[in-house]
Write a protein that holds these residues in place. Sequence first.
Motif, PDB file in Angstrom:
ATOM      1  N   MET A   1       1.025  -0.728   0.007  1.00 49.59           N
ATOM      2  CA  MET A   1       0.110  -0.353  -0.129  1.00 49.59           C
ATOM      3  C   MET A   1       0.624   1.115   0.173  1.00 49.59           C
ATOM      4  SD  MET A   1      -2.833  -1.303   0.158  1.00 49.59           S
ATOM      5  CE  MET A   1      -3.362   0.611   0.697  1.00 49.59           C
ATOM      6  N   PRO A   2       0.147   2.264  -0.560  1.00 47.62           N
ATOM      7  CA  PRO A   2       1.034   3.483  -0.651  1.00 47.62           C
ATOM      8  C   PRO A   2       1.282   4.284   0.353  1.00 47.62           C
ATOM      9  CG  PRO A   2      -0.285   3.538  -1.863  1.00 47.62           C
ATOM     10  CD  PRO A   2      -0.920   2.473  -1.761  1.00 47.62           C
TER      11      PRO A   2
ATOM     12  N   VAL B   1      16.912   1.790  -5.206  1.00 45.50           N
ATOM     13  CA  VAL B   1      15.945   2.374  -4.754  1.00 45.50           C
ATOM     14  C   VAL B   1      14.683   2.479  -5.553  1.00 45.50           C
ATOM     15  CG1 VAL B   1      13.818   2.864  -2.761  1.00 45.50           C
ATOM     16  CG2 VAL B   1      17.033   1.368  -2.442  1.00 45.50           C
ATOM     17  N   GLY B   2      13.578   1.400  -5.366  1.00 44.01           N
ATOM     18  CA  GLY B   2      12.447   2.520  -6.776  1.00 44.01           C
ATOM     19  C   GLY B   2      11.585   3.322  -5.647  1.00 44.01           C
TER      20      GLY B   2
ATOM     21  N   THR C   1       2.727   3.302 -11.487  1.00 39.41           N
ATOM     22  CA  THR C   1       2.216   2.154 -10.362  1.00 39.41           C
ATOM     23  C   THR C   1       3.953   1.495 -10.080  1.00 39.41           C
ATOM     24  OG1 THR C   1       2.209   0.265 -11.205  1.00 39.41           O
ATOM     25  CG2 THR C   1       0.358   2.133 -10.876  1.00 39.41           C
ATOM     26  N   ALA C   2       3.925   1.516  -8.383  1.00 38.70           N
ATOM     27  CA  ALA C   2       5.830   0.647  -7.952  1.00 38.70           C
ATOM     28  C   ALA C   2       5.699  -0.818  -8.287  1.00 38.70           C
ATOM     29  CB  ALA C   2       4.909   0.902  -5.827  1.00 38.70           C
ATOM     30  N   GLN C   3       4.132  -1.031  -8.671  1.00 40.75           N
ATOM     31  CA  GLN C   3       3.790  -3.039  -8.906  1.00 40.75           C
ATOM     32  C   GLN C   3       5.147  -2.488 -10.852  1.00 40.75           C
ATOM     33  OE1 GLN C   3       3.052  -5.674  -7.210  1.00 40.75           O
ATOM     34  NE2 GLN C   3       4.226  -6.280  -8.329  1.00 40.75           N
ATOM     35  N   GLY C   4       4.110  -1.563 -11.400  1.00 42.81           N
ATOM     36  CA  GLY C   4       5.053  -1.888 -12.725  1.00 42.81           C
ATOM     37  C   GLY C   4       6.381  -1.363 -12.922  1.00 42.81           C
TER      38      GLY C   4
ATOM     39  N   SER D   1      15.405  -4.755  -4.765  1.00 35.99           N
ATOM     40  CA  SER D   1      15.517  -5.222  -2.931  1.00 35.99           C
ATOM     41  C   SER D   1      13.845  -4.659  -3.241  1.00 35.99           C
ATOM     42  CB  SER D   1      16.306  -5.670  -2.352  1.00 35.99           C
ATOM     43  OG  SER D   1      17.090  -3.294  -1.531  1.00 35.99           O
ATOM     44  N   LEU D   2      14.022  -3.363  -3.639  1.00 35.66           N
ATOM     45  CA  LEU D   2      13.014  -2.013  -2.073  1.00 35.66           C
ATOM     46  C   LEU D   2      12.196  -1.235  -3.884  1.00 35.66           C
ATOM     47  CD1 LEU D   2      11.269  -1.219   0.385  1.00 35.66           C
ATOM     48  CD2 LEU D   2      13.600   0.448   0.382  1.00 35.66           C
ATOM     49  N   VAL D   3      11.033  -1.639  -3.539  1.00 34.16           N
ATOM     50  CA  VAL D   3      10.453   0.062  -4.518  1.00 34.16           C
ATOM     51  C   VAL D   3       9.038   0.324  -3.219  1.00 34.16           C
ATOM     52  CG1 VAL D   3       8.370   0.814  -6.327  1.00 34.16           C
ATOM     53  CG2 VAL D   3      10.600  -1.151  -6.735  1.00 34.16           C
ATOM     54  N   ILE D   4       9.607   2.035  -3.537  1.00 33.82           N
ATOM     55  CA  ILE D   4       8.398   2.468  -2.704  1.00 33.82           C
ATOM     56  C   ILE D   4       7.328   2.496  -3.168  1.00 33.82           C
ATOM     57  CG2 ILE D   4       8.153   4.410  -0.948  1.00 33.82           C
ATOM     58  CD1 ILE D   4      10.482   2.659   0.066  1.00 33.82           C
ATOM     59  N   ASP D   5       5.792   2.426  -2.797  1.00 37.25           N
ATOM     60  CA  ASP D   5       4.740   3.033  -3.283  1.00 37.25           C
ATOM     61  C   ASP D   5       4.085   4.102  -2.675  1.00 37.25           C
ATOM     62  OD1 ASP D   5       2.390   2.360  -4.201  1.00 37.25           O
ATOM     63  OD2 ASP D   5       1.950   0.115  -3.185  1.00 37.25           O
TER      64      ASP D   5
END
Length: 204
Positions: free
Chosen positions: A1-2, A26-27, A147-150, A159-163
């Motif tokens: 979740m964001p 990091v994303g 989007t973060a999922q994209g 290893s990490l994408v912040i939503d």
Amino acid sequence: MPAVNAEERVAAVAAALSALRTGEPVGVPTDTVYGLAADAADVGAIEQLFELKQRPADRTIAVLVADVAAAASLVELDEPARRLAEHFWPGPLTIVAARTASAPPHLGKGSTIGVRLPGDETMQAIAGPGPLAVTSANLHGGLTPATAQGVADLFPTLSLVIDGGPRPGASSTVVDVTGSTPAVLREGPINLDEIIAAASGSDP
């Protein structure tokens, strides 16, 4: 979740800082589009960004900062540049200016560096301990996921994408202030007329 509330934002920032300290890209959700971030002082981490994006090594990368003082440690902000920063920061304007003598040699291209103060609390907090090298989260020449999922799907080794929720916006305007008048290097949300007016002090 964001990360929409204070507790979630604190956790997201802590996770990002932990990864950045170990040299991991990091994303991140900037105020414009999703980006790939690395510690601006870490040459190896920046090289990883270029490899992830399949980006030519001779291309430049912008630096995101937490405040104007951090920008001034990297580039020479003359009076017109400071007017631009005062008027448009935090926000979608990247200012390309002459590097300072103390700026890391691996940042920027030649005598200049592009810097920006993003209008996003999470990004400002992540940049708080030190400037970040950030580039849009896409393959070189490709579209940037909204989007973060994209981003996670496009870069499965991250290893990490912040939503931060959807980020369908346009990339920042990039303006070069090293000449006698500002020159737009990339069009974005802020147009040349607005930039010239603000730099000259004629903007109300």
